[in-house]
Write an enzyme that holds these catalytic residues in place. Sequence first.
Site, short mmCIF file in Angstrom:
data_model
loop_
_atom_site.label_atom_id
_atom_site.label_comp_id
_atom_site.label_asym_id
_atom_site.label_seq_id
_atom_site.Cartn_x
_atom_site.Cartn_y
_atom_site.Cartn_z
N HIS A 33 0.83 -1.21 0.00
CA HIS A 33 0.00 0.00 0.00
C HIS A 33 0.86 1.26 0.00
CE1 HIS A 33 0.76 0.87 4.28
NE2 HIS A 33 0.55 -0.41 4.53
N CYS A 85 3.15 -4.72 6.73
CA CYS A 85 2.80 -4.51 5.33
C CYS A 85 4.00 -3.97 4.56
CB CYS A 85 1.62 -3.54 5.22
SG CYS A 85 0.04 -4.22 5.79
#
Length: 334
Positions: A194, A210
Amino acid sequence: MKSALRFAGALLLSVGLNAPAFSTDYPLPPADSRLIGENQLTTVPDDKRPLEAIAAKYQIGLLSMLEANPGTDPWLPKAGTQLVVPQQMLLPDTPREGIVVNLAELRLYYYPKGEDKVIVYPIGIGQLGAATPVMVTSISQKIPNPTWTPTVNIRKRYAKEGVTLPAVVPAGPENPMGLFALRLARGSGNYLIHGTNADFGIGMRVSSGCIRLRPQDIEALFNSVPKGTRVQVINQPVKYAVEPDGKRYVEVHQPLSHSDKDDPQTMPLALSPALKKFIKSPHSDSALIKAALERRSGMPVLVSAGEAVDAQTRDEGQKSAQAAPVDQTAAATP
């Protein structure tokens, strides 16, 4: 953590330089070749900006710049200093398919299907205690304007810093996940590739597991990668290759630390049987390889037998081994 937060705050002052961005696209070499790109030299301008400004200009991660230029002040690099921009690299020894993430070098490689090129992006990955796992998976969902639902563990970590997170952070410019997200199919889908709402942390261990990209990079990746794309995450601090012309290269990055006490510059490097065979080959120069393993420059080094080991190479290896460890962490976000 507090020092890391101060570092993060300082890097928020970073803004782009008045020069065109350099492409992250590289022509894909033949199947028996892995060497791509060329390193560049740049001079630090007298603008009182942190090293992140230069890293962002060349689309390089912060730690990659520090590996290539040990001793450089990340907050205020000395004006007039000449720096190496590490844009040459060896492709990971993996299938050239979909997305390949090498955690140790903090880079993401994307091989667009049917195109004779590879696109390389600097990334932020999981911090200590929230490491990004090695895996082979795929893109299960493409999410524009994602919301963020912090996990229980993330909320606890923030609470220790005196920060109370809402149950859900709505989509928008204040969302730490940025404006685009690619969910990975592993497990319950907790891991994503992301963006970010901050101008720091790329090329560092900053997330809660992440994989983070700069806003313009995640937008480009989001718009080009299809759902179902293969994703392979590896952790290889040492890459090596024998090129078609017989030249032999080794590229060494600082390994990921396992605790606050680890010094990535002096931590032992795991050497696979194949790498040991490469080192012992009569076609390899063991002295050059030893210097490269000590220096950990993050750049390909020519280690073919017959190449002279000059004094500068030895000195750089000794200096880097004595240098203070680089803080690989900053404030945690997804």
